[in-house]
Motif scaffolding. Structure first.
Motif, short mmCIF file in Angstrom:
data_model
loop_
_atom_site.label_atom_id
_atom_site.label_comp_id
_atom_site.label_asym_id
_atom_site.label_seq_id
_atom_site.Cartn_x
_atom_site.Cartn_y
_atom_site.Cartn_z
N PHE A 233 0.69 -1.30 0.03
CA PHE A 233 0.15 0.06 0.01
C PHE A 233 0.79 1.26 0.02
O PHE A 233 1.67 1.08 0.78
CB PHE A 233 -0.96 0.01 0.99
N VAL A 234 0.61 2.12 -1.09
CA VAL A 234 1.34 3.28 -1.27
C VAL A 234 2.79 3.16 -1.46
O VAL A 234 3.55 4.16 -1.31
CB VAL A 234 1.14 4.59 -0.09
N TYR A 235 3.27 2.02 -1.57
CA TYR A 235 4.53 1.62 -2.19
C TYR A 235 4.99 2.66 -3.32
O TYR A 235 6.08 3.10 -3.54
CB TYR A 235 5.13 0.13 -2.43
N GLU A 236 4.05 2.93 -4.41
CA GLU A 236 4.32 3.47 -5.46
C GLU A 236 4.77 4.87 -5.19
O GLU A 236 5.71 5.49 -5.69
CB GLU A 236 3.01 3.36 -6.29
N LEU A 237 3.93 5.36 -4.18
CA LEU A 237 4.42 7.07 -3.74
C LEU A 237 5.71 7.04 -3.18
O LEU A 237 6.62 7.82 -3.39
CB LEU A 237 3.48 7.57 -2.89
N ASP A 238 6.17 5.85 -2.33
CA ASP A 238 7.60 6.18 -1.55
C ASP A 238 8.48 6.02 -2.70
O ASP A 238 9.55 6.43 -2.60
CB ASP A 238 7.55 5.03 -0.80
#
Lengths: 257, 384
Positions: free
Chosen positions: B307-312
């Motif tokens: 979850f929200v790895y893409e943003l990191d």
């Protein structure tokens, strides 16, 4: 016949009902530099786009070195030896000079790796240096990205491509339109170098002085048709302007426009 | 850039005139951030003079470095860092990939369901997804399935972007939402657990020890440095690989060219569509690999993974100097960006600050990185 580099016959392009180019017959001989002049919308760029395969012609034939050609796209034309310096510079800003010169036709090693084959930077740098020297282009550091260069330097890089790849025909579409005086002079010097090397050129330009300075022959377009084919020695600026504006039409083109 | 060569063709190539690489700035930033945390540790009264990176008191190991903390910093960012390597390439083409977190989720569930072991402590696997045929499969099966999931998701992203001409933001946003659905649907929201021992060893084993045939098993390097660090080792190996790919291959050059000027790339004969599909497919595959490492490390898969790895991952690339407008950035930059990320997370824990401050600062650093990059760009444009 052998010294005819490019020949077109009845080259025609219609955009729907608009006849942008109508029955253009044109010849370019080996080592010849020809200018194409005309008002905006007269069909100059359309003519070039049909030759370089950027667009598909409605009608007519094109021969390159005596062989009839039909380019599916600009790449075909480039592979056949036609180098075009476009009005909008086709350069990648973040890459340096050799990268841009060899973009899409890199010198590579380890070709069995397919898309991951290795770039031969050294060979490309050396070829770039040779190409730039041939055109006498001065660029302080070829490793600089294009972004950091002046308009003139960019234009020179675009033109140096032709010298590097020994093209059979160079086409320049208003190469100095956006340049300052000094930069224009630099580009004109390159064109003279090409002339000395006997490389044929088609130059689209609005600059009368430049045209009179550089080329052997002037072709005038008006409303999609060729209306004059003038040897430089037999004409002058006023004469050419008369043809461009429609005050005069060449004898052999009577009835065309 | 000031000196110009004179005369016709008087053109010289100066090897020494390489431009100061942006990566050096980021490296300096990394060092500065470490020093700030180190200084805070020394100065803040409640820290009692602790050090972030050094271990002066106990000297447990053969080094005064606090190896435990350094290892955690690298390990923490490794899995997302692997995603960031792919995202970097996507951003360099001028695109964006919002789907990588969901790719991790979906690939995690699907791969794990083929990695389960039949018997847990002598009892049948309580979390079994399939029948016996899918139990105790050779490790290559879940590995290929996980990578394949990522590859397919990435290739679909690439095909959508290249051939329907929809913005990458939209294509990958759609993929992000759909794949999260896939992840939940796969086992109806149930976690998938109890993988084979080999699968758990992908992350938890010691790959260096295995590759050297256990010859150096007792050495300090093996027991202290490489033990339990598999994700970090894969991250660094992949970083080295893609550094060379981006810098020295046609693939890399065309990726940069597309991001710099897509029309120029097309006019120069680069197969822009094909290249984009390839770039997104590689990014997807790397996200699939991250899913394998993550599930292996946790010995379980959950639909919410990634979850929200893409943003990191995007943040790591941006902090590392990858330009969101495309054309500029590097793998080395992204690795440094990932380390900055790790130091900040670790530093806040070390200063015993709550996690919400960490997120506030993380956000501010991302914005600051982009502002600095733009400012630097304008300055270099003004100089030329």
């Amino acid at each position: 016949m052998n010294d005819i580099v490019l020949k077109t016959q009845d080259l025609t392009k219609h955009y729907g009902g608009v006849h942008a180019l109508e029955g253009a017959d044109f010849e370019l001989r080996a080592g010849e530099h020809v200018a194409i002049m005309g008002d905006n919308g007269a069909g100059k760029s359309t003519f070039v786009r049909q030759i370089t395969g950027v667009e598909q012609r409605t009608r007519g034939k094109v021969w390159l070195y005596g062989k009839e050609v039909h380019f599916a796209g600009p790449l075909d034309a480039r592979e056949a030896g036609i180098e075009t310096v476009f009005q909008t510079l086709a350069l990648a800003d973040d890459l340096d000079v050799p990268d841009n010169l060899f973009l899409g036709r890199e010198i590579t090693k380890w070709n069995w790796l397919g898309p991951f084959r290795r770039l031969d930077y050294k060979a490309m740098r050396e070829a770039t240096m040779a190409g730039l020297e041939k055109t006498a282009v001065k660029i302080p550091n070829i490793r600089n990205s294009i972004r950091n260069m002046s308009g003139g330097q960019r234009q020179c890089v675009a033109i140096a491509r032709t010298a590097t790849f020994h093209s059979k025909l160079t086409i320049m579409d208003e190469p100095t339109a956006a340049l300052g005086v000094q930069e224009t002079a630099q580009v004109e010097n390159i064109i003279r170098t090409l002339k000395e090397d006997g490389e044929p050129l088609i130059l689209i330009s609005h600059n009368m002085r430049q045209v009179m300075d550089l080329v052997d022959r002037i072709i005038v377009f008006r409303r999609g048709r060729i209306v004059a084919n003038l040897k430089k020695e037999e004409t002058d600026g006023q004469d050419v302007v008369a043809y461009i504006t429609g005050a005069k039409t060449g004898a052999e083109f009577e009835g065309a426009a | 850039m000031a000196d110009t060569s004179h005369g016709t063709g008087g053109l010289t190539f100066h090897k020494s005139k390489r431009v100061w690489p942006n990566e050096m700035n980021i490296f300096v930033a990394l060092i500065l951030i470490i020093l700030i945390f180190e200084a805070l540790g020394q100065l803040l009264p409640y820290m009692k003079g602790q050090s972030m990176l050094f271990d002066f008191n106990t000297r447990r190991d053969d080094t005064i470095l606090n190896m435990a903390r350094i290892k955690i910093i690298i390990l923490q960012v490794s899995i997302i860092g692997i995603i960031a390597l792919g995202v970097t390439q996507v951003i360099i083409t001028g695109g964006i990939d919002l789907s990588s977190g969901s790719v991790v989720g979906a690939a995690a569930m699907i791969a794990m369901s083929f990695a389960q072991t039949e018997l847990v402590n002598g009892n049948p696997n309580p979390k079994a997804i399939f029948g016996n045929w899918a139990m105790d499969l050779p490790i290559i099966v879940p590995l290929l399935i996980g990578l394949g999931c990522g590859l397919i998701a990435g290739a679909v992203n690439g095909l959508l972007i290249a051939y329907t001409r929809i913005p990458p933001f939209i294509a990958t946003l759609g993929m992000m939402v759909s794949l999260r659905g896939v992840a939940k649907w796969w086992s109806r929201g149930n976690p998938i657990s109890f993988p084979t021992e080999e699968y758990a060893d992908i992350s938890n084993g010691n790959i260096v020890d295995s590759l050297t045939f256990g010859l150096f098993s007792d050495s300090w390097t093996m027991t202290q440095l490489f033990d339990g660090q598999n994700p970090a080792i894969y991250f660094l190996l992949l970083a080295v690989l893609f550094h060379f790919v981006m810098k020295y291959t046609v693939y890399g050059k065309h990726t940069y060219a597309i991001g710099s000027n897509e029309d120029a790339a097309r006019m120069s004969g680069i197969n822009v569509s094909g290249q984009k599909v390839l770039v997104y497919a590689i990014a997807g595959t790397l996200a699939g690999f991250a899913a394998i490492l993550l599930t292996s490390r946790n010995v379980t898969a959950q639909a919410g993974m990634g979850f929200v790895y893409e943003l990191d991952a995007i943040a790591m690339a941006v902090i590392g100097g990858v330009s969101l407008t495309g054309g500029r950035g590097s793998i080395i930059g992204t690795v440094l960006g990932a380390l900055i990320f790790g130091v900040i997370i670790s530093g806040f824990t070390y200063l015993k600050l709550d996690a919400f401050y960490q997120e506030m600062v993380k956000g501010a650093i991302i914005v600051a990185a982009v502002v600095l990059d733009q400012w630097r760009q304008q300055r270099s444009a003004a100089k030329a």
